[in-house]
Design a protein around this motif. Sequence first.
Motif, PDB file in Angstrom:
ATOM      1  N   LEU A 151       0.828  -1.206   0.000  1.00  0.00           N
ATOM      2  CA  LEU A 151       0.000   0.000   0.000  1.00  0.00           C
ATOM      3  C   LEU A 151       0.857   1.248   0.000  1.00  0.00           C
ATOM      4  N   PHE A 152       1.918   1.224   0.825  1.00  0.00           N
ATOM      5  CA  PHE A 152       2.815   2.371   0.926  1.00  0.00           C
ATOM      6  C   PHE A 152       3.441   2.657  -0.442  1.00  0.00           C
ATOM      7  N   THR A 180       2.178   1.913  -3.311  1.00  0.00           N
ATOM      8  CA  THR A 180       1.178   2.433  -4.235  1.00  0.00           C
ATOM      9  C   THR A 180       1.024   3.936  -4.079  1.00  0.00           C
ATOM     10  N   ALA A 181       0.982   4.386  -2.821  1.00  0.00           N
ATOM     11  CA  ALA A 181       0.785   5.808  -2.578  1.00  0.00           C
ATOM     12  C   ALA A 181       1.941   6.622  -3.138  1.00  0.00           C
ATOM     13  N   HIS A 182       3.164   6.107  -2.959  1.00  0.00           N
ATOM     14  CA  HIS A 182       4.326   6.854  -3.422  1.00  0.00           C
ATOM     15  C   HIS A 182       4.523   6.745  -4.927  1.00  0.00           C
ATOM     16  N   GLN A 237       2.528   7.345  -7.069  1.00  0.00           N
ATOM     17  CA  GLN A 237       1.790   8.413  -7.744  1.00  0.00           C
ATOM     18  C   GLN A 237       2.659   9.628  -8.045  1.00  0.00           C
ATOM     19  N   THR A 278      -4.328  18.749  -0.847  1.00  0.00           N
ATOM     20  CA  THR A 278      -3.638  17.634  -0.187  1.00  0.00           C
ATOM     21  C   THR A 278      -2.758  16.875  -1.181  1.00  0.00           C
ATOM     22  N   GLU A 279      -3.255  16.660  -2.389  1.00  0.00           N
ATOM     23  CA  GLU A 279      -2.442  15.988  -3.415  1.00  0.00           C
ATOM     24  C   GLU A 279      -1.165  16.793  -3.696  1.00  0.00           C
ATOM     25  N   LEU A 330       0.355  18.853  -1.533  1.00  0.00           N
ATOM     26  CA  LEU A 330       1.226  18.742  -0.358  1.00  0.00           C
ATOM     27  C   LEU A 330       1.872  17.352  -0.268  1.00  0.00           C
ATOM     28  N   ALA A 331       1.181  16.346  -0.803  1.00  0.00           N
ATOM     29  CA  ALA A 331       1.752  14.987  -0.792  1.00  0.00           C
ATOM     30  C   ALA A 331       2.800  14.820  -1.890  1.00  0.00           C
ATOM     31  N   ASN A 347       2.141  14.693  -5.148  1.00  0.00           N
ATOM     32  CA  ASN A 347       1.635  13.959  -6.308  1.00  0.00           C
ATOM     33  C   ASN A 347       1.250  14.866  -7.457  1.00  0.00           C
TER      34      ASN A 347
END
Lengths: 518, 325
Positions: free
Chosen positions: A14-15, A17-19, A21, A232-233, A235-236, A238
């Motif tokens: 999962l981790f 997958t998030a990164h 992006q 948020t996207e 700041l992340a 992405n």
Amino acid sequence: MKILGLAAIGTALLFGTAHAQRPGPDTLVVAQTTDPDSLDPAQIRSRDASNIAQHVFATLYEVDREGNLSPYLAESYAISDSGTEISFKLRSGLTCDDGSKLSAQDVAYSFQRAADPANRFTGNTPGFVLDAVHYKGVRVDDDLNVTILTNEYSPIAVGLLAETFIHCKAPYEKMTLARAAQTMVGSGPYRFVRWDRNDKVVLERVEGFKLRPAPFKTIVWRDIPEASTRATELLAGNVDIITNLSPDQIGRVNASAAAKSATVPGTRRIFVGFNQKPEFAKTLGGAAIQKVEVRHALQYAVDVPTICANLLQSPCRRATGLVNPPNDNKSLTPTPYDPAMAEKLLDEAGYKRGKDGIRFSLTLQGPRDRYINDTNIELAIGQYLSDIGVETKVEPMEFASTYSPLIRLHNAGPLFLLGSGGGTWSALYDMADIVAPNGGTNYTEWNDPEWFDGWKKINASRDPVAQKAIIDNMQRVFYERGPWLLLYFQPNYYAVSTKLDWAPRSDEMIYLYDAKRK
Amino acid sequence: MWVYIVRRLLQSIIVVLGVTLITFVALHMGGDPTYLYVSERVSAEEIQATRVKLGFDKPLPVQYLVYLEGLVQGDLGESLTYKTPALGVVMERFPATIELTVFAMVIAIVFAIPFGVIAALKRGTAIDGGIMTIAMLGQSMPSFWLGIMLILTVGLGLGWLPISGHVALLEPLLKGNLRTFVASVPGAVPYLIMPAFTIAFFSLSRNARLVRSSMLEVLSQDFVRTARAKGLPEGAVILGHALRTAWLPFVTMIGLEFGSLLSGVVVVETIFSWPGVGRLVFNAINQRDIPLVQAAVITFSLVFILLNLAVDLVYARLDPRIRLT
């Protein structure tokens, strides 16, 4: 133990997958608020869709950051003495994405296809540009020369024609309209790769395109409607650029190390219209605002800089008319906030306060959630007017179903808040809101003889210097006697990754050719 | 059984008619829709010509009958925004919404049963209290707030799951591409977890409470005591006897569940940028795209009605007394 192991693998997946992006160095990701309705160059009408399309389709001319018209596919143009024939000379060696040669026939096809009623297009070119230039037809003079024919002279025709996306005849003739709505075969620096509806549009650099630098190999345009999700996207990490940063998110973004907000004065003019329709004159307040001296007095009653600072979270300069900088009349100064002056002028106009402290009553109608913080701005204006004895009832309304029909029929008001899109490249483009007393976009039905005489003089003149003098005088007339309570040019709010060097433009156009990674 | 089926089908047709009537009237209350089809610059004559051409000059009852005629033929008009048949636009987005709703339903059911059973078995303990407190929270927390909190904590803070977006899962399957479907699963699931949980949390909480109360009732009955007296292991008593009986009211809820989850997608799809029908409806309402709103509402209602019908039939099969009432 097995369970713990599985949980660890699951978390790692999962981790990952998030990164996964996060965009690579040669990919730029822009998040906008809406998905295109269509990718057909003749059907594109929203700003978000145009932002994507202008990286795929080139235009004859284009408007630069400073508001100047500069050559793009065309290297020059000439206007006939009658003003009804505008000839463009194309650069040689142009091609479309599919490799087909781009010639004058393709330019002609781009206009003819848009104008063909059988196609029932309602995009920017058929729905606005062709009407505004009084389009009659198009003539191919030779491979590199094409002439647009119009029914009458328009001093802003070239700038308007520069909004039309040029595309090649060969690929589009082979496509059905349904197919053309889902793909793009362009003439610009990027080619279309994929459109996942309501999710993203992916573009890829056209190697060898010489008219523009294309600094990123891939551009991804994501559709993220919710403001906090967009932020948020970003700041992340992405997303690189987000549009329509909500003013309440500015602090959050600027407090982070990942991104910074970027606010520029926009070209959308926010104003309160004084409806001049005779029906409204039946009430005391409606009759009052039909008098120049009352309208003039009310300009002093509203503290526009305070509204901007508190409700838009952005400093602004009060507008002096309906024309955007840099084409506004520089000799005009913004009306200051001076409630004592407003009261004095209303007294002199014969509208003294009654025993109840009220001079007259008005209704201020306006949209809800159409413009930034619009309802609160309507309430603030209502309060400012009430403070000087003009009892104002504020009626915020749902835009699409209730307010828009009122506006279209010129029945909003007698006071109504509205925003009207403008441009940086021509004063006349902005002034075209009010070209005729009964014109569709003259929502106040203002009918000042000197203003409309000005239009006649401009259309009769071909001398830019003389036209400038007329335009400046018309702006003065509007400033002194106009039908708008002048407010501000709505700021455009963006936020940009700190890893990217990019500056927004005031005309809402997202121009990525000069963006680069830090 | 057949009489029951026919009766339920007739009831469903009346419900569909009611939905079409309410949708039609509600969307026409916003004013003359002709203005949605013309540009700002057109003359009054052109507006009138468009009104006549589109049939908006006719009385509302006549317009409604014309609309019903189109509906029977599968023609729900053309979307004002997309310029293509409205039903086609809805069906294009439907797989994404089904993915989300089914995943949410799985969460709402699969997690509700063990939580409900454990709470019932541990009645009066801290475990029961903890589960019921979470269930209470789940029923009182608005989905938009929960979604934003998940995005901020799980997505941004922990970086465990993608914040927004979608990987198509059902679409390749519908196109008959099984291999792509299987290959898409690992990529698609992380995108599904947060939005599906946001939608499911309310239902999960309600279901857990329902299972708990149903289990408590069943556990005190004679047949459970008899099963225990016969020396059956506790697991067999709970799963084989008590849960099988406690399950019945829960089955009835499943049909309604899908409908309530479907109605929750509008907000959640917008928050998580999920390209489904919910977001489509949200945008269509904002743009007053009447044909598109009608197509989406009718599609949602049909799905809801058909599912309820299916659940009722299953229930009637499981419990014959239902057919007689």
